[in-house]
Design a protein around this motif. Structure first.
Motif, PDB file in Angstrom:
ATOM      1  N   GLY A  63     -14.362   4.616   2.567  1.00  0.00           N
ATOM      2  CA  GLY A  63     -13.488   3.707   1.117  1.00  0.00           C
ATOM      3  C   GLY A  63     -12.221   3.763   1.375  1.00  0.00           C
ATOM      4  O   GLY A  63     -11.315   2.885   1.177  1.00  0.00           O
ATOM      5  N   THR A  64     -10.975   4.890   2.130  1.00  0.00           N
ATOM      6  CA  THR A  64     -10.043   4.782   2.395  1.00  0.00           C
ATOM      7  C   THR A  64     -10.327   4.586   4.097  1.00  0.00           C
ATOM      8  O   THR A  64     -10.534   5.455   4.788  1.00  0.00           O
ATOM      9  CB  THR A  64      -9.608   5.872   2.591  1.00  0.00           C
ATOM     10  OG1 THR A  64      -9.047   5.524   0.617  1.00  0.00           O
ATOM     11  CG2 THR A  64      -7.814   5.551   2.755  1.00  0.00           C
ATOM     12  N   ARG A  65      -8.831   3.767   4.224  1.00  0.00           N
ATOM     13  CA  ARG A  65      -8.240   3.223   5.526  1.00  0.00           C
ATOM     14  C   ARG A  65      -6.542   3.762   5.552  1.00  0.00           C
ATOM     15  O   ARG A  65      -6.325   3.038   4.971  1.00  0.00           O
ATOM     16  CB  ARG A  65      -8.988   2.638   6.153  1.00  0.00           C
ATOM     17  CG  ARG A  65      -8.437   1.914   7.699  1.00  0.00           C
ATOM     18  CD  ARG A  65      -9.595   0.801   8.322  1.00  0.00           C
ATOM     19  NE  ARG A  65     -10.504   0.490   8.767  1.00  0.00           N
ATOM     20  CZ  ARG A  65     -11.632   0.221   7.708  1.00  0.00           C
ATOM     21  NH1 ARG A  65     -11.366  -0.810   6.749  1.00  0.00           N
ATOM     22  NH2 ARG A  65     -12.654  -0.249   7.850  1.00  0.00           N
ATOM     23  N   LYS A  86      -5.701   0.756  -7.385  1.00  0.00           N
ATOM     24  CA  LYS A  86      -6.473   1.653  -7.358  1.00  0.00           C
ATOM     25  C   LYS A  86      -5.605   1.454  -5.708  1.00  0.00           C
ATOM     26  O   LYS A  86      -5.881   0.180  -4.781  1.00  0.00           O
ATOM     27  CB  LYS A  86      -8.363   0.012  -7.072  1.00  0.00           C
ATOM     28  CG  LYS A  86      -9.148   0.811  -5.839  1.00  0.00           C
ATOM     29  CD  LYS A  86     -10.457   0.979  -5.652  1.00  0.00           C
ATOM     30  CE  LYS A  86     -11.800   1.476  -5.238  1.00  0.00           C
ATOM     31  NZ  LYS A  86     -11.576   2.486  -5.850  1.00  0.00           N
ATOM     32  N   ARG A  87      -5.739   2.951  -5.426  1.00  0.00           N
ATOM     33  CA  ARG A  87      -5.118   2.628  -4.335  1.00  0.00           C
ATOM     34  C   ARG A  87      -5.026   3.722  -4.103  1.00  0.00           C
ATOM     35  O   ARG A  87      -5.834   5.087  -4.571  1.00  0.00           O
ATOM     36  CB  ARG A  87      -3.259   2.792  -4.608  1.00  0.00           C
ATOM     37  CG  ARG A  87      -2.937   4.373  -5.849  1.00  0.00           C
ATOM     38  CD  ARG A  87      -1.658   3.474  -6.094  1.00  0.00           C
ATOM     39  NE  ARG A  87      -1.313   4.886  -7.064  1.00  0.00           N
ATOM     40  CZ  ARG A  87      -1.526   4.416  -8.500  1.00  0.00           C
ATOM     41  NH1 ARG A  87      -1.776   3.224  -9.220  1.00  0.00           N
ATOM     42  NH2 ARG A  87      -0.397   5.150  -9.242  1.00  0.00           N
ATOM     43  N   SER A  88      -4.468   4.308  -2.360  1.00  0.00           N
ATOM     44  CA  SER A  88      -4.167   5.330  -1.894  1.00  0.00           C
ATOM     45  C   SER A  88      -3.180   6.413  -3.530  1.00  0.00           C
ATOM     46  O   SER A  88      -1.964   5.934  -3.018  1.00  0.00           O
ATOM     47  CB  SER A  88      -4.356   5.896  -0.786  1.00  0.00           C
ATOM     48  OG  SER A  88      -3.632   7.464   0.417  1.00  0.00           O
ATOM     49  N   GLU A 142     -12.070   5.685   7.890  1.00  0.00           N
ATOM     50  CA  GLU A 142     -12.852   5.914   6.899  1.00  0.00           C
ATOM     51  C   GLU A 142     -13.784   7.577   7.308  1.00  0.00           C
ATOM     52  O   GLU A 142     -14.405   7.772   7.317  1.00  0.00           O
ATOM     53  CB  GLU A 142     -14.358   5.042   6.780  1.00  0.00           C
ATOM     54  CG  GLU A 142     -13.864   4.230   5.740  1.00  0.00           C
ATOM     55  CD  GLU A 142     -14.688   3.433   5.035  1.00  0.00           C
ATOM     56  OE1 GLU A 142     -15.393   3.247   4.053  1.00  0.00           O
ATOM     57  OE2 GLU A 142     -14.965   1.974   6.502  1.00  0.00           O
ATOM     58  N   ARG A 175      -9.098  -3.691   0.932  1.00  0.00           N
ATOM     59  CA  ARG A 175      -7.145  -4.676   1.442  1.00  0.00           C
ATOM     60  C   ARG A 175      -6.697  -4.213   2.680  1.00  0.00           C
ATOM     61  O   ARG A 175      -5.658  -4.906   3.386  1.00  0.00           O
ATOM     62  CB  ARG A 175      -6.083  -4.480  -0.110  1.00  0.00           C
ATOM     63  CG  ARG A 175      -6.841  -4.483  -1.395  1.00  0.00           C
ATOM     64  CD  ARG A 175      -5.507  -4.460  -2.137  1.00  0.00           C
ATOM     65  NE  ARG A 175      -4.440  -3.154  -2.313  1.00  0.00           N
ATOM     66  CZ  ARG A 175      -4.695  -2.503  -3.213  1.00  0.00           C
ATOM     67  NH1 ARG A 175      -5.438  -2.130  -4.042  1.00  0.00           N
ATOM     68  NH2 ARG A 175      -4.638  -1.282  -2.987  1.00  0.00           N
ATOM     69  N   PRO A 193      -7.244   1.237  -0.134  1.00  0.00           N
ATOM     70  CA  PRO A 193      -8.640   0.850   0.099  1.00  0.00           C
ATOM     71  C   PRO A 193      -9.464  -0.091   1.165  1.00  0.00           C
ATOM     72  O   PRO A 193      -8.849  -0.720   1.383  1.00  0.00           O
ATOM     73  CB  PRO A 193      -8.874   0.530  -1.087  1.00  0.00           C
ATOM     74  CG  PRO A 193      -7.822   0.242  -1.471  1.00  0.00           C
ATOM     75  CD  PRO A 193      -6.512   0.439  -1.142  1.00  0.00           C
ATOM     76  N   THR A 194     -10.577  -0.141   1.969  1.00  0.00           N
ATOM     77  CA  THR A 194     -10.844  -0.975   2.974  1.00  0.00           C
ATOM     78  C   THR A 194     -10.655  -2.145   2.616  1.00  0.00           C
ATOM     79  O   THR A 194     -11.067  -3.009   3.394  1.00  0.00           O
ATOM     80  CB  THR A 194     -12.617   0.091   3.586  1.00  0.00           C
ATOM     81  OG1 THR A 194     -13.133  -0.003   2.540  1.00  0.00           O
ATOM     82  CG2 THR A 194     -11.972   1.130   3.858  1.00  0.00           C
ATOM     83  N   GLU A 217       0.542  -1.325   0.283  1.00  0.00           N
ATOM     84  CA  GLU A 217       0.046  -0.072  -0.071  1.00  0.00           C
ATOM     85  C   GLU A 217       0.918   1.376   0.194  1.00  0.00           C
ATOM     86  O   GLU A 217       1.892   1.404   0.260  1.00  0.00           O
ATOM     87  CB  GLU A 217      -0.780  -0.046   1.553  1.00  0.00           C
ATOM     88  CG  GLU A 217      -1.981  -1.264   1.418  1.00  0.00           C
ATOM     89  CD  GLU A 217      -2.799  -1.876   0.076  1.00  0.00           C
ATOM     90  OE1 GLU A 217      -2.818  -0.685  -0.299  1.00  0.00           O
ATOM     91  OE2 GLU A 217      -3.431  -2.960   0.249  1.00  0.00           O
TER      92      GLU A 217
END
Length: 549
Positions: A211-213, A137-139, A206, A238, A235-236, A113
């Protein structure tokens, strides 16, 4: 309280009154900087809405400043080299950023991540560094963007370690809610921060973006005050709560490692020529062999060509000429009754009034270095120019010079490091050696790249780390226990011939150098050559024992 959708414009609005043209230039730089490839004038005009004539003038100004550059073939635009240099300076000027980058990369590789580094900026956190995940799909939070502290893992980990007064000030402001999970009640947030402080990490569940942790931990100084924070976000799907808790311990450990590595540099800011104290009004021909004398609370050093012994401290300065030597001084060390100097292969005992006794030492050998071990025994490094060998061993009046080690090549300095043994520098071989006087073993401690300069002078700190003066390197470096460069002190002179720890608490680094032999250009660029300089480095030196001849 109604939730507000998070946007960077909530904190950093793009439009500031009276700066329309500057804002347009910034918009252009942002579009070009974020584009995966080159950007043309048509795309810039469409995205910014700037008229073609105005756009052309802004682009010309940015090109002239080196902030953007046109591709020679397509005439489309990318960031300029000057912009890249400014960005590199912003990153590399910070010990925090350079040290943290190792842990950030490791965390990214470990978790898959995106990892981040951020610092507090008022009531917000500012992202300084990022190592992106390889997932589609990533931060990918932007760097240089301010985010609220109360709803981010980085911000909460910093808040948890603020003083009570600082926290009270922060909680007196508005805590805006962005999602249903945002903690916007001051009392609830205070209780939550107590948990964060106890376990060493914070979780953004979140709380700012659905949707993001994110998991974060604070980087603390040696007084427990927060300097920055690191985090990992994803993303939550993963990053479920169980995995976030597991990563929390890993983040806390990584933050502690960064804090440990930062401790020495936190005690002393980056040093440059403006931070040096100049002790002398007249430069030496060749200043060398500085030794801190706790009895006088002053530095004793030699001007090799004068030949003279110079003593400088807060109580004043003294100068002792040794013209009767009829030759240059080689080096010196302190003794119980004064000091000992070398002249060719001879050893000369000196007191406050001058020469007391001259003792034939090592024949045709040239004594290049004198040091005392913890027991007060004087050791010498004597060079045989014809054989290109250096002999190192103890010297006494009774027994004379008794070589223990024989090394190929010249040695310019030696220094004892307690139970580790004896550090030795060899400029012509770019080497630092470590000798064990007990077992008589020797090993190469490290090689210094030629581009850095040649190792010529030695000092040892209380942790037995070697500090090396680099000839033609304009710097002193500190080596860690593995021989890696841990720290660099930039100097205003090209070649530090001698270095020594001194001052009341042995945290000042004294530097001697030569004026003789320097080119006019070098002297123009380094007018302090030959002067005695000192700078506080925030680390204590290892005290040297006075010799017993």
């Amino acid at each position: 309280m109604n939730d507000v959708q998070w946007s960077t414009d909530l904190i950093s609005p793009k439009n500031v009154a009276g700066t329309a043209l500057l804002g347009k230039a910034c918009d252009i730089i942002e579009i070009i900087g974020r584009a995966p490839g080159l950007v043309g004038q048509v795309a810039l005009s469409e995205q910014t809405g700037i008229p073609r004539a105005t756009l052309y003038r802004i682009l010309a100004a940015l090109i002239a400043r080196g902030l953007i550059r046109p591709d020679p073939v397509t005439q489309n635009y990318t960031l300029g080299f000057n912009f890249l240099e400014l960005a590199q300076n912003a990153w590399s000027s910070s010990d925090l950023a350079s040290i943290a980058s190792v842990e950030l990369r490791r965390l990214r590789d470990l978790t898959g991540e995106t990892s981040y580094l951020a610092v507090q900026e008022g009531a917000y956190v500012l992202a300084l560094g990022r190592f992106e995940s390889a997932h589609d799909k990533r931060s990918s939070a932007r760097l240089g963007v301010l985010k609220p502290m109360h709803c981010t893992s980085q911000g909460k980990s910093i808040l948890a370690h603020l003083s009570e007064a600082q926290l009270e000030t922060f909680l007196s402001g508005e805590l805006q809610s962005f999602t249903a999970n945002t903690i916007s009640d001051p009392r609830q947030l205070r209780s939550h921060l107590a948990i964060v402080r106890a376990r060493g990490y914070a979780i953004d569940d979140e709380e700012i973006v659905l949707g993001t942790r994110c998991v974060g931990a604070a980087i603390l100084d040696d007084g427990g005050r927060p300097l920055a924070a690191i985090s990992v976000a994803g993303p939550t799907f993963r990053m479920p709560p169980e995995r976030a808790e597991q990563l929390g311990t890993e983040l806390a450990e990584a933050a502690r490692r960064i804090s440990t590595q930062l401790t020495p540099t936190l005690k002393a800011a980056v040093q440059h020529s403006g931070g040096f104290r100049v002790w002398t009004t007249h430069s030496a021909y060749v200043g060398a062999a500085p030794r801190w004398d706790g009895r006088r609370n002053a530095l004793v050093w030699a001007d090799l060509l004068a030949p003279a012994i110079r003593i400088d401290g807060d109580g004043g300065a003294d100068l002792l000429y040794l013209h009767e030597l009829a030759q240059r001084i080689g080096t010196l060390c302190l003794s119980e009754d004064g000091f000992v100097v070398s002249a060719g292969g001879d050893v000369v005992l000196c007191g406050p009034e001058g020469i007391q006794q001259r003792v034939g030492g090592s024949g045709a050998l040239l004594i290049r270095a004198l040091r005392t071990d913890m027991a007060g025994t004087i050791w010498a490094a004597a060079f045989d120019a014809e054989a290109n060998l250096t002999h190192i061993g103890p010297w006494t009046i009774a027994a004379g010079f008794e070589p223990v080690f024989e090394l190929a090549g010249d040695v310019t300095d030696i220094a004892f490091a307690g139970e580790l043994g004896l550090y030795v520098v060899q400029p012509t071989r770019q080497s630092v050696l470590l000798l064990d006087p007990v077992t008589r073993r020797r090993r190469k401690f490290t090689d210094i790249p030629k581009v850095a300069g040649s190792p010529c002078a030695l000092a040892v700190d209380e942790n037995l780390n070697a500090w090396i003066g680099l000839s033609d390197g304009w710097s002193v470096i500190k080596l860690d226990e593995n021989g890696e460069i841990q720290r660099t002190i930039a100097l205003p002179i090209p070649s530090p011939i001698g270095i020594a720890f001194g001052g009341e608490d042995l945290s000042d680094l004294f530097i001697t150098s030569a004026r003789t032999g320097q080119t006019r250009e070098s002297l123009n660029n380094a007018p302090l050559s030959g002067q005695l300089l000192s700078v506080n480095v925030g680390e204590r030196g290892l005290p040297e024992t006075n010799g017993k001849p």
